[in-house]
Design a protein around this motif. Structure first.
Motif, PDB file in Angstrom:
ATOM      1  N   CYS A 256       0.918  -1.195   0.086  1.00  0.00           N
ATOM      2  CA  CYS A 256      -0.076   0.073   0.269  1.00  0.00           C
ATOM      3  C   CYS A 256       0.983   1.300  -0.158  1.00  0.00           C
ATOM      4  CB  CYS A 256      -1.150  -0.022   1.205  1.00  0.00           C
ATOM      5  SG  CYS A 256      -1.863   1.488   1.549  1.00  0.00           S
ATOM      6  N   ASP A 257       0.469   2.106  -0.956  1.00  0.00           N
ATOM      7  CA  ASP A 257       1.290   3.417  -0.861  1.00  0.00           C
ATOM      8  C   ASP A 257       0.868   4.256   0.234  1.00  0.00           C
ATOM      9  OD1 ASP A 257       1.841   6.372  -1.634  1.00  0.00           O
ATOM     10  OD2 ASP A 257       2.394   5.256  -3.637  1.00  0.00           O
ATOM     11  N   ALA A 258       1.716   4.970   0.724  1.00  0.00           N
ATOM     12  CA  ALA A 258       1.421   5.795   2.131  1.00  0.00           C
ATOM     13  C   ALA A 258       0.577   6.701   1.667  1.00  0.00           C
ATOM     14  CB  ALA A 258       2.732   6.217   2.733  1.00  0.00           C
ATOM     15  N   ALA A 259       0.548   7.319   0.464  1.00  0.00           N
ATOM     16  CA  ALA A 259      -0.378   8.473   0.124  1.00  0.00           C
ATOM     17  C   ALA A 259      -1.661   8.016   0.046  1.00  0.00           C
ATOM     18  CB  ALA A 259      -0.012   9.201  -1.156  1.00  0.00           C
ATOM     19  N   LEU A 260      -1.844   6.681  -0.294  1.00  0.00           N
ATOM     20  CA  LEU A 260      -3.129   6.025  -0.520  1.00  0.00           C
ATOM     21  C   LEU A 260      -4.122   6.143   0.985  1.00  0.00           C
ATOM     22  CD1 LEU A 260      -5.114   4.774  -2.644  1.00  0.00           C
ATOM     23  CD2 LEU A 260      -4.160   2.596  -1.774  1.00  0.00           C
ATOM     24  N   ALA A 261      -3.310   5.805   2.026  1.00  0.00           N
ATOM     25  CA  ALA A 261      -3.880   5.859   3.558  1.00  0.00           C
ATOM     26  C   ALA A 261      -3.810   6.957   4.120  1.00  0.00           C
ATOM     27  CB  ALA A 261      -2.944   4.834   4.235  1.00  0.00           C
ATOM     28  N   ARG A 262      -3.546   8.215   3.513  1.00  0.00           N
ATOM     29  CA  ARG A 262      -3.291   9.568   3.998  1.00  0.00           C
ATOM     30  C   ARG A 262      -4.721  10.111   4.766  1.00  0.00           C
ATOM     31  NH1 ARG A 262      -0.868  12.917  -0.096  1.00  0.00           N
ATOM     32  NH2 ARG A 262       0.878  11.520   0.755  1.00  0.00           N
ATOM     33  N   ASP A 263      -6.091   9.837   4.067  1.00  0.00           N
ATOM     34  CA  ASP A 263      -7.052  10.458   4.627  1.00  0.00           C
ATOM     35  C   ASP A 263      -8.083   9.392   5.410  1.00  0.00           C
ATOM     36  OD1 ASP A 263      -6.485  12.983   3.324  1.00  0.00           O
ATOM     37  OD2 ASP A 263      -7.272  12.096   1.456  1.00  0.00           O
ATOM     38  N   VAL A 264      -7.160   8.259   5.641  1.00  0.00           N
ATOM     39  CA  VAL A 264      -8.147   7.177   6.295  1.00  0.00           C
ATOM     40  C   VAL A 264      -8.403   7.777   7.992  1.00  0.00           C
ATOM     41  CG1 VAL A 264      -8.087   4.992   7.488  1.00  0.00           C
ATOM     42  CG2 VAL A 264      -7.368   5.394   5.100  1.00  0.00           C
ATOM     43  N   VAL A 265      -9.549   7.686   8.248  1.00  0.00           N
ATOM     44  CA  VAL A 265      -9.808   8.223   9.671  1.00  0.00           C
ATOM     45  C   VAL A 265      -9.749   7.102  10.834  1.00  0.00           C
ATOM     46  CG1 VAL A 265     -11.282  10.188   8.582  1.00  0.00           C
ATOM     47  CG2 VAL A 265     -12.307   7.787   9.369  1.00  0.00           C
ATOM     48  N   LEU A 266      -9.420   5.898  10.574  1.00  0.00           N
ATOM     49  CA  LEU A 266      -9.041   4.804  11.713  1.00  0.00           C
ATOM     50  C   LEU A 266      -8.803   5.483  12.864  1.00  0.00           C
ATOM     51  CD1 LEU A 266      -7.907   1.687   9.912  1.00  0.00           C
ATOM     52  CD2 LEU A 266     -10.085   1.994  11.161  1.00  0.00           C
TER      53      LEU A 266
END
Length: 937
Positions: A256-266
């Motif tokens: 997973c690219d770090a940018a892809l997870a940027r807006d995850v609110v977990l």
């Protein structure tokens, strides 16, 4: 620990009562969401009310289906009404499902998805939960009241898939579940602001948040195992908590690219099922830095045990700790002689706690006695559960788990009982001694390896039967296929290693697992690359084997690849083909067919454009039928209107693909508006603005898209079809549009009849394609959307044949061998007539069915003068120039060669006459079709 156990749990101390209260208090809040459906607590209460009369007086209910809103409804109804349930996973072999049902004497099955033919026993009473969910209402209803439940009564039953195909059924008591939920609340509190993603261990994880008004979201399995899909799921639903197995999360984050997870609110991730690696902790901190990470230790037989937060800078003494056991359990560590180990001394980990330990395994007295042990510990009699783990208790009371003991292995979150596995393997190969073990294989990760010794006769038979030799062997494909009929995929060894002797520890006299040889087999990147498809080459690299060992006619899964390996394969294929790859395709489609699909597939489309003209929405425009439908529409569509065409981008973008259709059909491309969209994605993967703008302009929808890939298994075909039709119906409701649906005569058997122009249901030997159409028809009828359900047989174009149609394939084979099978009969109509009908049938209230098919075609009476012989069916099939996959498809149901079913078609006859003024018989010219096809070859 509580000393007194009440005979009945009080209304405030039971999970059913808490769930019933949530239904009544949070009626207007969203409760359950998946890729297709969303239910409020009020709608969920309505479903519970509708299902209540179907509950048996005694015994467990079986809930059949993958985790989803519909599955959750069936399971929730059982729990809130005090009835135990057992989950029937559709991925289990049919024999395993039957064993579970027989073991528990199940009489009632809540059917939450359509089963495959023969997958469920016929003697059970099946309740269609899908239909109840489709009709869920928000109207006021009487408050749901939960019954009082006994503390030792089962709340649900966990059925393991079993290492021998004979599952163990583990009852979980109402009391242990309640105590577990209350204890966990301190670590993971819930309220209506929380959104919890659930898939793994959904049986008990989904009820925790529902007690307190939170929302539960179910990802598709393909989203769960695809980094892009998982991150999109987390963002789309603003998920705040989710549980993962460590290996699954580590595999996903690795690609997973770090940018892809940027807006995850977990806010928090719970890890469960395996030892947590330092690499995983680092990956979470790197790509999900705002997440609080928890490590949960739980076992079905004891429910939860302990939980601890994983800190980046925790001291070394805390590393590997799973926390301090909950107050209702006590850790007991014993040595090999059942003596109590000292603090910090490793041994065999057990737990004591009468309120948490279950009664054992249903109808398994011997197994229960083996794992639920009655022992005297320090002079006190105790009932202990043997976890199968090695570990110790530290000075602070925290439990440290070091791994599995020899009789219980753990692979990617799955438990494998080695004694049972050896029993199964003994039916296929001979050995005198054996040790299954988990080994790390370079380039592949952990793999199950079966080390064994043989005598001379066993070695000879193993060699003749399975080509096994002394030393290391990759699992033979034939043996893997044989084992898969009774074992889950994770229980099938990847390697077989024949040894002269099993290494033994001189002190303990037991197997010295450290001296078991490593796996040396490696796939050389250059070997076979030039001679194999890219799909085969990359599958071999992921699995750590030579490409020559893989069969292009089999899927990655069928050859031993698991879902975690498939994540790596998916990434490799997307890079190799420069294309978006569907996870289900990567795992389940034969590698040869997958190569064909990916040569025509490109990245996911980007949404763009505006919608200004009134018109008709058309799916499947680039398909054989859809391309003719768009041409028929433009003959009758008012000049100011347009056809909105849902088109995926592939090698060419969506506009170029639509222009190619327009050129091939000789129509004006200016009247076609490309909508770059994915029909199975929510809102067609359009933005909210684009979706609503399109809905305002569309007056009718023609749904021609269909998954007719014969290489795809029925389960996935149903999933894709269900997602598509659900989204189409949602759009029809939003736009107040009528629907014209291209169904199929496959909703009926190929023989028999007469079959009426009314609703139908699944029949014996129904194909996955037919089952998908039957389910789609039912969803349409239940939706209330004005709809014309048009059942079409195979379609032909005299000028441009459809090479993917089964009858075109069969007729081509007949032409090449100058022979037809005895009794050959089939039904085909002109695709242009079908297109004209779909484009012209007027709007009317409710669902109307049209069997748009004339009489079948008896081939033998129409081949005079064509130089064609008639051969016995078996001889013809043996000699026919067909691929093995095509022959296997025909052999699976030989009625396809004698399709002489009688279909009533009065409604279609009447409507065709009103539309064209012509008789229905004009839509088929079988002799012209046959003569032209036979002369073409």
């Amino acid at each position: 620990m509580n000393d007194v156990v009440e005979q009945v749990l009080s209304p405030t101390q039971s999970i059913p009562a808490q769930l019933a209260k949530a239904l009544n208090v949070h009626a207007d809040l969203p409760a359950l969401v998946d890729g297709e459906l969303e239910l409020s607590y009020g709608q969920l209460a309505h479903c519970v009310e509708q299902l209540q009369p179907s509950l048996p007086e005694n015994g467990a209910v079986a809930v059949f289906g993958k985790p989803s809103v519909t599955f959750a409804v069936g399971a929730f109804a059982c729990v809130v009404l005090g009835q135990p349930f057992v989950h029937l996973d559709p991925a289990m072999p049919a024999d395993v499902l039957t064993n579970i049902i027989d073991e528990l004497n199940v009489e009632t099955i809540f059917q939450c998805e359509a089963p495959q033919d023969g997958q469920l026993p016929t003697q059970c009473h099946c309740i269609d939960v899908m239909q109840i969910v489709a009709q869920a209402e928000t109207a006021p209803h009487a408050p749901i009241e939960a019954p009082r439940v006994a503390p030792d009564a089962p709340i649900y039953i966990v059925a393991t898939s079993g290492s021998t195909g004979k599952p163990k059924c583990i009852p979980v008591s109402q009391q242990s579940a309640y105590l577990s939920y209350e204890w966990r609340y301190a670590y993971t509190p819930y309220d209506p602001s929380e959104t919890v993603g659930v898939y793994i261990f959904a049986i008990w994880e989904m009820f925790r948040p529902l007690r307190d008004g939170a929302k539960v979201c179910f990802p598709r399995f393909s989203e769960l195992m695809n980094p892009d899909g998982l991150m999109a799921f987390l963002k789309r639903h603003a998920v705040t908590e989710m549980l993962f197995t460590p290996s699954a999360l580590e595999t996903t984050l690795r690609t997973c690219d770090a940018a892809l997870a940027r807006d995850v609110v977990l806010k928090r991730i719970i890890l469960n099922g395996e030892v947590v690696s330092a690499e995983l902790i680092a990956a979470v901190r790197d790509k999900l830095p705002n997440v609080k990470l928890w490590n949960l230790y739980s076992i079905c037989e004891t429910h939860d045990i302990s939980m601890t937060e994983i800190m980046v800078d925790q001291p070394a003494a805390k590393a590997g700790s799973v926390g301090i056991p909950m107050p209702h359990l006590r850790a007991v560590v014993l040595d090999d002689n059942d003596n109590l180990c000292n603090v910090g001394e490793p041994g065999l980990l057990h737990f004591e706690g009468p309120q948490m330990l279950g009664p054992g395994y249903i109808n398994r007295e011997e197994e229960t006695a083996l794992r639920f042990r009655e022992l005297e510990v320090n002079g006190v009699q105790a009932r202990l559960y043997d976890t199968g783990d090695q570990g110790y208790v530290a000075e602070d009371g925290s439990v440290h788990v070091m791994g599995r003991i020899a009789h219980m292995l753990k692979l990617r979150g799955h438990s494998i009982q080695t004694r049972e596995l050896m029993e199964s393997l003994r039916s296929y190969i001979g050995f005198t001694q054996a040790v299954p073990w988990i080994k790390s294989v370079t380039g592949q990760g952990d793999a199950l390896v079966f080390y064994y010794c043989t005598d001379d006769e066993q070695q000879r038979v193993n060699g003749e039967t399975w080509a096994l030799e002394q030393g290391e062997s990759r699992m033979p494909l034939a043996l893997s296929k044989a084992l898969r009929s009774e074992l889950p995929a994770y229980c099938i060894p990847s390697y077989l290693v024949q040894l002269d002797e099993i290494p033994v520890n001189a002190v303990s006299g037991k197997c010295d697992h450290k001296r078991l040889p490593d796996i040396s087999h490696r796939a050389e990147e250059s070997v076979g690359d030039q001679d194999n498809l890219l799909t085969v080459v990359h599958a071999a690299k992921v699995m750590g084997c030579d490409p020559a060992l893989l069969d292009p006619a089999l899927s990655f899964h069928d050859q031993g690849g698991d879902s975690l390996m498939a994540v790596d394969l998916l990434g490799a294929l997307e890079a190799a083909y420069d294309a978006r790859v569907d996870f289900d395709f990567a795992l389940n489609v034969p590698l040869g067919r997958l190569d064909e699909i990916l040569r025509e597939t490109d990245a996911a489309p980007k949404v763009q454009g505006t919608f200004e003209r009134t018109g008709i929405l058309l799916t499947g425009v680039t398909g054989f039928l859809g391309s003719r439908v768009v041409a028929a529409l433009l003959d009758t569509l008012p000049a100011g209107e347009a056809v909105y065409c849902l088109v995926r981008s592939k090698r060419r973008d969506h506009v170029a693909r639509l222009e190619a259709v327009a050129e091939a059909q000789g129509i004006d491309a200016a009247r076609l508006i490309a909508v770059p969209a994915a029909i199975e994605d929510a809102n067609f993967n359009l933005s909210d603005g684009d979706y609503h703008a399109l809905a305002q302009k569309v007056r009718s929808v023609i749904h021609c898209a269909a998954m007719v890939n014969l290489a795809v298994d029925p389960e996935h075909m149903l999933d894709w079809s269900r997602a598509g039709i659900t989204n189409v119906l949602k759009f029809c409701t939003a736009s107040n549009a009528d629907l014209r649906f291209s169904s199929s005569s496959a909703v009926f058997a190929d023989i028999g009849g007469p079959y009426a122009e009314t609703a139908t249901s699944a029949y014996a030997h129904c194909s996955g394609y037919g089952a998908a159409k039957i389910e789609a028809e039912a969803l349409i009828a239940a939706s209330g959307v004005p709809a014309a359900i048009v059942r079409l047989p195979s379609l032909y174009d005299l000028e441009a044949p459809n090479g993917k149609d089964i009858y075109e394939i069969i007729v081509k084979a007949c032409a090449e061998m100058r022979a037809i099978p005895e009794g050959f009969a089939f039904r085909m109509i002109d695709v242009h007539a079908a297109a004209r009908f779909l484009g012209s049938v007027p709007r009317s209230d409710g669902a109307h069915y049209y069997n748009f098919a004339p009489e079948h075609f008896d081939v033998a009476s129409n081949i005079e003068g064509l130089g064609i012989d008639v051969r016995p069916l078996t001889d013809w099939l043996r000699d026919a120039p067909l691929t093995q996959a095509e022959k296997a498809l025909i052999k699976a149901d030989l009625s396809v060669l004698k399709a002489d079913a009688v279909l009533s078609n009065a409604h279609a006859e009447d409507m065709w006459g009103r539309v064209t003024g012509e008789p229905l018989s004009n839509i088929s010219q079988p002799r012209d079709l046959l003569a032209r096809r036979l002369r073409m070859h």
